[in-house]
Write an enzyme that holds these catalytic residues in place. Structure first.
Site, PDB file in Angstrom:
ATOM      1  N   GLU A  47      78.108 -30.331 -74.649  1.00  0.00           N
ATOM      2  CA  GLU A  47      78.157 -31.048 -73.108  1.00  0.00           C
ATOM      3  C   GLU A  47      76.592 -30.841 -72.722  1.00  0.00           C
ATOM      4  O   GLU A  47      75.845 -29.909 -72.939  1.00  0.00           O
ATOM      5  CB  GLU A  47      78.896 -29.978 -72.047  1.00  0.00           C
ATOM      6  CG  GLU A  47      78.727 -29.912 -70.715  1.00  0.00           C
ATOM      7  CD  GLU A  47      78.721 -31.309 -70.362  1.00  0.00           C
ATOM      8  OE1 GLU A  47      77.723 -32.016 -69.564  1.00  0.00           O
ATOM      9  OE2 GLU A  47      79.857 -31.855 -70.317  1.00  0.00           O
ATOM     10  N   MET A 130      83.014 -34.529 -64.105  1.00  0.00           N
ATOM     11  CA  MET A 130      83.399 -34.757 -62.881  1.00  0.00           C
ATOM     12  C   MET A 130      84.835 -34.003 -62.114  1.00  0.00           C
ATOM     13  O   MET A 130      85.143 -33.836 -61.204  1.00  0.00           O
ATOM     14  CB  MET A 130      83.684 -36.361 -62.647  1.00  0.00           C
ATOM     15  CG  MET A 130      83.912 -36.838 -61.135  1.00  0.00           C
ATOM     16  SD  MET A 130      82.012 -36.818 -60.332  1.00  0.00           S
ATOM     17  CE  MET A 130      81.455 -38.142 -60.955  1.00  0.00           C
ATOM     18  N   HIS A 452      85.546 -44.207 -59.579  1.00  0.00           N
ATOM     19  CA  HIS A 452      86.601 -44.575 -60.420  1.00  0.00           C
ATOM     20  C   HIS A 452      86.185 -45.705 -61.412  1.00  0.00           C
ATOM     21  O   HIS A 452      86.804 -46.563 -61.814  1.00  0.00           O
ATOM     22  CB  HIS A 452      87.651 -45.006 -59.864  1.00  0.00           C
ATOM     23  CG  HIS A 452      88.450 -43.797 -58.992  1.00  0.00           C
ATOM     24  ND1 HIS A 452      89.356 -44.089 -57.981  1.00  0.00           N
ATOM     25  CD2 HIS A 452      88.119 -42.378 -58.818  1.00  0.00           C
ATOM     26  CE1 HIS A 452      89.644 -42.953 -57.366  1.00  0.00           C
ATOM     27  NE2 HIS A 452      88.894 -42.069 -58.068  1.00  0.00           N
ATOM     28  N   ASN A 486      87.745 -43.040 -68.462  1.00  0.00           N
ATOM     29  CA  ASN A 486      88.003 -44.021 -67.720  1.00  0.00           C
ATOM     30  C   ASN A 486      87.540 -45.348 -68.173  1.00  0.00           C
ATOM     31  O   ASN A 486      88.212 -46.462 -68.040  1.00  0.00           O
ATOM     32  CB  ASN A 486      87.449 -43.995 -66.205  1.00  0.00           C
ATOM     33  CG  ASN A 486      88.155 -42.407 -65.640  1.00  0.00           C
ATOM     34  OD1 ASN A 486      89.239 -42.201 -65.846  1.00  0.00           O
ATOM     35  ND2 ASN A 486      87.465 -42.164 -64.373  1.00  0.00           N
ATOM     36  N   THR A 498      92.109 -40.692 -63.518  1.00  0.00           N
ATOM     37  CA  THR A 498      92.115 -39.683 -64.624  1.00  0.00           C
ATOM     38  C   THR A 498      93.374 -39.432 -65.063  1.00  0.00           C
ATOM     39  O   THR A 498      93.423 -39.090 -66.538  1.00  0.00           O
ATOM     40  CB  THR A 498      91.893 -38.358 -63.711  1.00  0.00           C
ATOM     41  OG1 THR A 498      90.561 -38.516 -62.972  1.00  0.00           O
ATOM     42  CG2 THR A 498      91.657 -37.099 -64.601  1.00  0.00           C
TER      43      THR A 498
END
Length: 519
Positions: A47, A130, A452, A486, A498
């Protein structure tokens, strides 16, 4: 493969079975399924951002202290921390170019002359991605939102429900929830199939024994199965700059830059999962020289129309205890809950109706007399998918992380404008059904506001040049490299993506488990 051998000069393993890039819910889903179904596989998750919560990946709403919560949000804003594009009250109404707390915007390249662009395309950089900041809505896709070539989609969605901890009863005690749904149903449900009628929003939220709400983040997806796995490692502040492939074009590992020391290391891997967002996953692949024709294309956002309405007869309907309730700072008043108006092919938008303190979009001040009686309505519109809606990457410019700079090309078609106009009419009708509108006019959010984004690493049934990966999320052009998030969704959706993305990650993780076990 034996447990990962650790290079003495590095905090990273020299070799693993699976390298996962990104710690959001889909990367976490790969780690969880592999921990459950492929014990003994060594897994390293990388990450780029810091750990901002305890446990790592937890939703910041679960941080009770407001100062600590704000600090976690600022730490997630990467190069945007402290910038004037960070959200403030009134930004939505004024139309300012602002990011929600915990996210950051592109400095440039988000729009070009003659195009709509995505002026508020936002990202976050932190363990959990997120999912540390989201609204936790997990509706199922319906009609043309569904991926028709996946026969096991419903079973995968069931599994995604399990991983995310989805419930529908977290707000059952809210005194206005049933009233809101009853009034919406009166103007929506005629001629709709049962699954498409007004209902409670499925949420990745559960209630603890002490009554406090807990919002799911990647910590819930990882679960104890992953945390207890001695062969799983999570490395924060670790930026993967390249996915490595061998001479045959197969996955070989990753190059990772330790953002603490600045040093770059190679971690070999038999499989690589790139689980960034729909902008940074194609960025990493492009930087790695993995550039299939559809990479970055079919970028789509869900145009969002919002409105606010005060529940009619709230004073009479609310019990005395609710009228006297004062919400703690940052906590939900839990009066009107979250309701769902599902997408249908005839009505191509998805409705999310929630009390204002649960919404990331501030539309009005809540009612001090009857808490929770002002609700925010949001309609999300399905995009008219176009291959020229895309994110490209510069050969001669870099972003704040030293990765190829993004350039977004995005247009709303005539069909998109017609759907938005229809959504504006519909949201006024729904707001009037619920109560008294706060403003007579709905507000159309700037492109990118939904968060999104989809389509840029889209899944396909065949390798026809219009998709990036197989139905198992494996790249057509680089076997052993998988994509998640996504961006993999190939359909035009209006519902929150999600749950679908995690479902697709489950399928990909199962594929890795079986394919690597056979080698």
């Amino acid at each position: 493969m034996n447990p990962a051998a650790v290079d003495d000069a590095s905090r990273y393993p020299a070799e693993v079975d699976v390298a996962i890039v990104g710690s959001g819910p889909t990367g976490a889903a790969y780690a969880r399924i592999l921990s459950e179904e492929a014990p003994g596989f060594t897994i390293a998750m990388f990450e780029a951002g810091p750990t901002v919560s305890d446990p790592p990946g937890a939703h910041v709403k679960n941080i009770e202290d407001p100062a600590r919560r704000s600090a976690a949000q600022r730490a997630s804003e990467g190069p945007g921390a402290g910038a004037d594009t960070v959200s403030s009250p009134g930004a939505v109404k004024s139309g300012d170019r602002r990011a929600r707390p915990g996210t950051f915007l592109l400095d440039d390249g988000y729009a070009f002359p003659g195009e709509d662009g995505l002026p508020v395309a936002a990202m976050s950089t932190n363990v959990g991605g997120m999912s540390a900041h989201w609204t936790a809505a997990c509706p199922r896709p319906g009609g043309s939102e569904r991926i028709a070539f996946l026969p096991d989609l419903d079973e995968l969605l069931d599994e995604a429900d399990r991983l995310l901890g989805v419930t529908t009863d977290a707000f059952d005690g809210s005194p206005f929830g049933a009233v809101v749904r009853e009034r919406l149903a009166a103007v929506v449900d005629d001629d709709r199939a049962p699954a498409a009628r007004v209902q409670r929003m499925p949420l990745a939220v559960h209630r603890r024994a002490d009554g406090r709400l807990v919002w799911s983040g990647s910590d819930v997806v990882l679960g104890e199965a992953t945390r207890a796995n001695p062969d799983f490692e999570l490395h924060d502040e670790s930026l993967v700059t390249r996915v490595l492939v061998d001479d045959a074009g197969r996955a070989a590992g990753v190059e990772v830059r330790d953002r603490r020391s600045g040093e770059t290391h190679t971690v070999r891997a038999r499989a690589v999962v790139v689980a960034g967002d729909a902008l940074r996953t194609p960025q990493l692949l492009w930087a790695s020289g993995i550039r299939p024709p559809a990479l970055g294309r079919y970028l789509n956002d869900q145009a969002q129309v919002v409105f606010a309405s005060r529940i009619r007869d709230a004073e009479r309907l609310a019990p005395a205890a609710a009228r006297d309730q004062v919400a703690a700072a940052g906590a939900l008043s839990e009066q009107s809950g979250v309701s769902w108006v599902p997408f249908t092919d005839d009505v191509p938008f998805h409705g999310q109706i929630m009390q204002l303190d649960a919404s990331p979009v501030p539309l009005a001040d809540d009612d001090p007399v009857v808490p929770g009686s002002i609700v925010g309505l949001g309609l999300f519109c399905a995009k008219d998918l176009q291959p020229d809606d895309r994110v490209e990457f510069a050969e001669d410019a870099t972003d704040a992380y030293g990765m190829p700079a993004m350039r977004i090309h995005y247009r709303l078609t005539d069909r998109d404008h017609a759907v938005i106009d229809r959504a504006r009419e519909e949201i006024v009708r729904l707001g009037a059904a619920v109560g008294e509108p706060i403003d007579s006019r709905p507000f159309t959010m700037p492109p990118g506001a939904s968060l999104h984004y989809q389509g840029t690493t889209r899944m396909g049934e065949t390798d026809d040049g219009e998709s990036v990966c197989t139905p198992d999320s494996e790249l057509w052009s680089a076997p052993g490299v998988y994509v998640a998030g996504n961006g993999v969704i190939p359909t035009a959706t209006a519902c929150n993506p999600t749950l679908t993305s995690v479902a697709l990650a489950v399928r990909g993780a199962r594929r890795i488990a079986t394919s690597l076990a056979s080698k």
